[in-house]
Design a protein around this motif. Structure first.
Motif, mmCIF file in Angstrom:
data_model
loop_
_atom_site.group_PDB
_atom_site.id
_atom_site.type_symbol
_atom_site.label_atom_id
_atom_site.label_comp_id
_atom_site.label_asym_id
_atom_site.label_seq_id
_atom_site.Cartn_x
_atom_site.Cartn_y
_atom_site.Cartn_z
ATOM 1 N N ALA A 229 0.830 -1.208 0.000
ATOM 2 C CA ALA A 229 0.000 0.000 0.000
ATOM 3 C C ALA A 229 0.862 1.255 0.000
ATOM 4 O O ALA A 229 0.590 2.223 -0.735
ATOM 5 C CB ALA A 229 -0.929 -0.014 1.212
ATOM 6 N N GLY A 230 1.931 1.260 0.805
ATOM 7 C CA GLY A 230 2.807 2.425 0.877
ATOM 8 C C GLY A 230 3.514 2.713 -0.429
ATOM 9 O O GLY A 230 3.577 3.876 -0.881
ATOM 10 N N PHE A 231 4.060 1.688 -1.066
ATOM 11 C CA PHE A 231 4.744 1.865 -2.345
ATOM 12 C C PHE A 231 3.790 2.402 -3.404
ATOM 13 O O PHE A 231 4.142 3.285 -4.191
ATOM 14 C CB PHE A 231 5.345 0.535 -2.805
ATOM 15 C CG PHE A 231 6.791 0.376 -2.457
ATOM 16 C CD1 PHE A 231 7.744 0.264 -3.441
ATOM 17 C CD2 PHE A 231 7.205 0.341 -1.132
ATOM 18 C CE1 PHE A 231 9.085 0.122 -3.125
ATOM 19 C CE2 PHE A 231 8.541 0.207 -0.803
ATOM 20 C CZ PHE A 231 9.492 0.089 -1.804
ATOM 21 N N ALA A 232 2.564 1.860 -3.443
ATOM 22 C CA ALA A 232 1.608 2.278 -4.463
ATOM 23 C C ALA A 232 1.199 3.740 -4.277
ATOM 24 O O ALA A 232 1.186 4.521 -5.238
ATOM 25 C CB ALA A 232 0.378 1.377 -4.420
ATOM 26 N N CYS A 233 0.885 4.110 -3.039
ATOM 27 C CA CYS A 233 0.455 5.489 -2.773
ATOM 28 C C CYS A 233 1.597 6.474 -2.981
ATOM 29 O O CYS A 233 1.412 7.553 -3.570
ATOM 30 C CB CYS A 233 -0.091 5.604 -1.349
ATOM 31 S SG CYS A 233 -1.598 4.667 -1.056
ATOM 32 N N LEU A 234 2.795 6.120 -2.508
ATOM 33 C CA LEU A 234 3.942 7.016 -2.654
ATOM 34 C C LEU A 234 4.347 7.148 -4.120
ATOM 35 O O LEU A 234 4.688 8.252 -4.587
ATOM 36 C CB LEU A 234 5.117 6.490 -1.826
ATOM 37 C CG LEU A 234 6.304 7.449 -1.630
ATOM 38 C CD1 LEU A 234 5.838 8.732 -0.972
ATOM 39 C CD2 LEU A 234 7.382 6.786 -0.778
ATOM 40 N N GLY A 235 4.317 6.046 -4.863
ATOM 41 C CA GLY A 235 4.623 6.120 -6.290
ATOM 42 C C GLY A 235 3.652 7.004 -7.023
ATOM 43 O O GLY A 235 4.043 7.806 -7.897
ATOM 44 N N SER A 236 2.362 6.914 -6.685
ATOM 45 C CA SER A 236 1.351 7.779 -7.306
ATOM 46 C C SER A 236 1.614 9.243 -6.974
ATOM 47 O O SER A 236 1.482 10.126 -7.834
ATOM 48 C CB SER A 236 -0.043 7.379 -6.829
ATOM 49 O OG SER A 236 -0.339 6.049 -7.164
ATOM 50 N N ALA A 237 2.001 9.504 -5.716
ATOM 51 C CA ALA A 237 2.283 10.877 -5.295
ATOM 52 C C ALA A 237 3.478 11.446 -6.061
ATOM 53 O O ALA A 237 3.470 12.616 -6.480
ATOM 54 C CB ALA A 237 2.543 10.916 -3.793
ATOM 55 N N PHE A 238 4.517 10.631 -6.269
ATOM 56 C CA PHE A 238 5.693 11.084 -7.022
ATOM 57 C C PHE A 238 5.306 11.493 -8.445
ATOM 58 O O PHE A 238 5.745 12.527 -8.954
ATOM 59 C CB PHE A 238 6.743 9.982 -7.074
ATOM 60 C CG PHE A 238 7.585 9.895 -5.830
ATOM 61 C CD1 PHE A 238 7.331 10.692 -4.728
ATOM 62 C CD2 PHE A 238 8.648 8.999 -5.760
ATOM 63 C CE1 PHE A 238 8.114 10.614 -3.589
ATOM 64 C CE2 PHE A 238 9.437 8.921 -4.625
ATOM 65 C CZ PHE A 238 9.162 9.721 -3.532
ATOM 66 N N ILE A 239 4.487 10.669 -9.087
ATOM 67 C CA ILE A 239 4.085 10.967 -10.464
ATOM 68 C C ILE A 239 3.243 12.243 -10.506
ATOM 69 O O ILE A 239 3.412 13.098 -11.393
ATOM 70 C CB ILE A 239 3.312 9.777 -11.058
ATOM 71 C CG1 ILE A 239 4.243 8.575 -11.200
ATOM 72 C CG2 ILE A 239 2.693 10.140 -12.408
ATOM 73 C CD1 ILE A 239 3.546 7.312 -11.663
ATOM 74 N N ALA A 240 2.337 12.400 -9.540
ATOM 75 C CA ALA A 240 1.492 13.591 -9.501
ATOM 76 C C ALA A 240 2.315 14.850 -9.262
ATOM 77 O O ALA A 240 2.113 15.879 -9.933
ATOM 78 C CB ALA A 240 0.428 13.429 -8.409
ATOM 79 N N VAL A 241 3.251 14.791 -8.316
ATOM 80 C CA VAL A 241 4.102 15.953 -8.022
ATOM 81 C C VAL A 241 4.954 16.321 -9.234
ATOM 82 O O VAL A 241 5.110 17.504 -9.570
ATOM 83 C CB VAL A 241 4.997 15.660 -6.796
ATOM 84 C CG1 VAL A 241 6.077 16.737 -6.653
ATOM 85 C CG2 VAL A 241 4.149 15.590 -5.541
ATOM 86 N N ASP A 242 5.485 15.322 -9.904
ATOM 87 C CA ASP A 242 6.314 15.582 -11.076
ATOM 88 C C ASP A 242 5.502 16.258 -12.182
ATOM 89 O O ASP A 242 5.966 17.188 -12.846
ATOM 90 C CB ASP A 242 6.917 14.281 -11.601
ATOM 91 C CG ASP A 242 8.172 14.514 -12.423
ATOM 92 O OD1 ASP A 242 8.578 15.683 -12.576
ATOM 93 O OD2 ASP A 242 8.751 13.532 -12.916
ATOM 94 N N THR A 243 4.271 15.798 -12.381
ATOM 95 C CA THR A 243 3.429 16.366 -13.435
ATOM 96 C C THR A 243 2.963 17.779 -13.100
ATOM 97 O O THR A 243 2.994 18.677 -13.949
ATOM 98 C CB THR A 243 2.201 15.467 -13.677
ATOM 99 O OG1 THR A 243 2.637 14.194 -14.143
ATOM 100 C CG2 THR A 243 1.274 16.077 -14.715
ATOM 101 N N LEU A 244 2.551 17.992 -11.876
ATOM 102 C CA LEU A 244 1.924 19.255 -11.502
ATOM 103 C C LEU A 244 2.914 20.327 -11.060
ATOM 104 O O LEU A 244 2.652 21.527 -11.229
ATOM 105 C CB LEU A 244 0.922 19.014 -10.372
ATOM 106 C CG LEU A 244 -0.235 18.053 -10.694
ATOM 107 C CD1 LEU A 244 -1.092 17.821 -9.464
ATOM 108 C CD2 LEU A 244 -1.065 18.601 -11.843
ATOM 109 N N LEU A 245 4.082 19.931 -10.512
ATOM 110 C CA LEU A 245 4.994 20.918 -9.936
ATOM 111 C C LEU A 245 6.388 20.920 -10.550
ATOM 112 O O LEU A 245 6.941 21.988 -10.846
ATOM 113 C CB LEU A 245 5.111 20.680 -8.421
ATOM 114 C CG LEU A 245 3.809 20.799 -7.608
ATOM 115 C CD1 LEU A 245 4.070 20.457 -6.148
ATOM 116 C CD2 LEU A 245 3.214 22.192 -7.748
#
Length: 493
Positions: free
Chosen positions: A92-108
């Motif tokens: 669960a941690g890897f999946a959520c953190l990986g999603s957060a990394f992709i979102a941060v990279d795209t948006l910021l």
């Protein structure tokens, strides 16, 4: 005429009420694998998250290969996976953190490096969470696998279609929450199944090898690897927001769900073969160059065939695990590792080799690959024509000569009963459906439990049981158990 019309309308309403009741009776957590499919399809869509790339996705595939092979290798020590709280939490941690990394990279950030790392983390979690789901499906009989998995696929495709028009700014919170739901629901599904009578999740994975062993179903793995290789080599892609793509993807799963919930005596899970095989063959042929088939049509057909074949693979592997007591993690971990390895090889060959070839050489190579793929499907499926086919699985006693490398198991009582049912089915000509019911009878399940497992009416079950008794020349459950015990003794000798 008016009375007849009213009667027909009443029958239709009763069928609709029954179908709705059947759908409402499926626990939502059992459909969590559909949430995972939607999450993966949206997270790695470069039209939504612009920093996502094919290269990052392939690197993530490599991580999935590694985690699948590792979990398969250490299955005897780790399984059942859902009881390893540290593993469930890490997934669960890897999946959520990986999603957060992709979102941060795209948006910021917009550099792409965070997305690369995030994709690898998310794909690692995907590989492990899929094996959690395989544990769950490996504890179910084939009818329930067909129902729950098909319904989950429909949910996943609908979620993908509905959410694909959203922007990353609105979608990113869902991308972080969805994998958490998926893992929690996978754990909950396994927990519920383990509490059910006759569950195989908590059964011993492997014995000491003194009683016997079961060879690995290599044929099915080869076919799935061919599909993955062709998909990546041709780089088949489709628009997730396309209505046509949605209809192609959900058509077969919807038919399976409706057929199971209708309780029709004409429906047999093994008949899925008759739809999937021609569909996949046609899809492979449409991918051949020079036929003038619209790319959207060929992609839609390939998607339908791919989903149909995924259903077949899940049913067959779960059936093998359910019948023989083998580790679903080991069976599916090896298959998924090989499949994604084939995907990576296909992509690498497409990227590195095709640009260096002439148009004529590319044409010949694509035609040859299509012909080989179609030939494999035809030959292998013709020799494994129903859902209870062994696909190369061989049950061998230790006293027999050693054959191919095998997964060793103990013949526990339930596995021995499954082998005895298989022996009786072959000897007395039981159909696949009758063999499935015979196995449930052998597990000492009540009529009510069997009806729940098969989603059929009481009268339908009585008819099937009557046919079984007639073929075996028995007249009661006690006589059936006696015939079963005699078959078990023959196998144990």
């Amino acid at each position: 005429m008016l009375a007849t019309a009213r009667d027909d309308e009443g029958v239709l309403m009763n069928q609709l009420v029954k179908l709705f009741g059947g759908l409402a009776g499926i626990p939502l957590v059992f459909l969590g694998i559909g949430v995972q499919r939607a999450w993966a399809a949206l997270l790695f869509d470069s039209n939504i998250f612009a920093t996502s790339s094919v290269e990052a996705y392939v690197a993530g595939m490599a991580c999935t290969v590694i985690v699948n092979f590792l979990l398969a290798a250490f299955a005897p020590r780790l399984c059942p996976l859902y009881r390893r709280s540290w593993l469930v939490g890490a997934v669960a941690g890897f999946a959520c953190l990986g999603s957060a990394f992709i979102a941060v990279d795209t948006l910021l950030v917009g550099a792409g490096s965070l997305s690369f790392v995030g994709t690898m983390m998310a794909m690692t979690a995907t590989g492990a969470s899929m094996l959690l789901w395989c544990e769950f499906f490996g504890s179910l009989n084939v009818t329930r696998v067909a129902l729950f998995y098909s319904a989950a696929l429909v949910l996943g495709e609908l979620l993908t279609f509905l959410l694909s028009s959203m922007t990353a700014e609105r979608l990113w919170p869902l991308m972080i929450a969805m994998p958490l739901f998926n893992v929690v629901w996978a754990w909950d599904s396994c927990t519920r199944s383990s509490h059910e009578s006759g569950s195989r999740i908590d059964a011993p994975l492997f014995g000491d090898g003194k009683s016997g062993r079961v060879t690995y179903p290599v044929k099915l793995v080869v076919l799935m690897a061919v599909v993955s290789f062709a998909e990546s080599f041709y780089f088949v892609s489709e628009d997730p927001s396309s209505v046509f793509a949605l209809l192609c993807s959900v058509a077969l799963p919807c038919l399976i769900v409706l057929a199971v919930l209708s309780g029709s005596t004409r429906f047999r899970v093994d008949r899925v073969y008759r739809v999937v095989v021609p569909l996949v063959i046609v899809a492979m042929i449409t991918l051949m160059p020079g036929l003038g088939v619209h790319s959207g049509l060929s992609a839609g057909l390939f998607s339908a065939g791919d989903i149909g074949f995924a259903i077949v693979v899940m049913i067959v592997f779960s059936g093998i695990s359910y019948r023989y007591g083998l580790s679903a993690v080991r069976l599916n971990g090896i298959e998924r590792g090989v499949r994604y390895t084939a995907y990576i090889i296909g992509w690498l060959l497409g990227e590195l080799m095709l640009p260096a070839l002439t148009d004529d050489q590319v044409f010949g190579l694509r035609v040859a690959l299509s012909v080989v793929s179609v030939a494999l499907f035809v030959v292998l499926f013709m020799s494994n024509s129903d859902m209870f086919a062994r696909w190369g699985v061989q049950v061998v006693r230790s006293s027999d000569e050693a054959g191919a490398p095998a997964v060793r198991i103990d013949y526990d009582d339930q596995t021995l009963r499954a082998l005895a049912c298989e022996s009786l089915a072959k000897e007395f000509g039981l159909t696949a459906r009758e063999q499935e019911i015979a196995l449930l009878l052998a597990q000492k399940k009540t009529n009510l439990q069997i009806e729940k497992h098969l989603v059929i009416a009481q009268g339908t079950l009585k008819a099937h049981v009557s046919h079984i008794y007639t073929k075996l020349d028995v007249h009661s459950r006690n006589e059936f158990y006696a015939a079963l015990e005699a078959a078990e003794h023959r196998l144990a000798e």
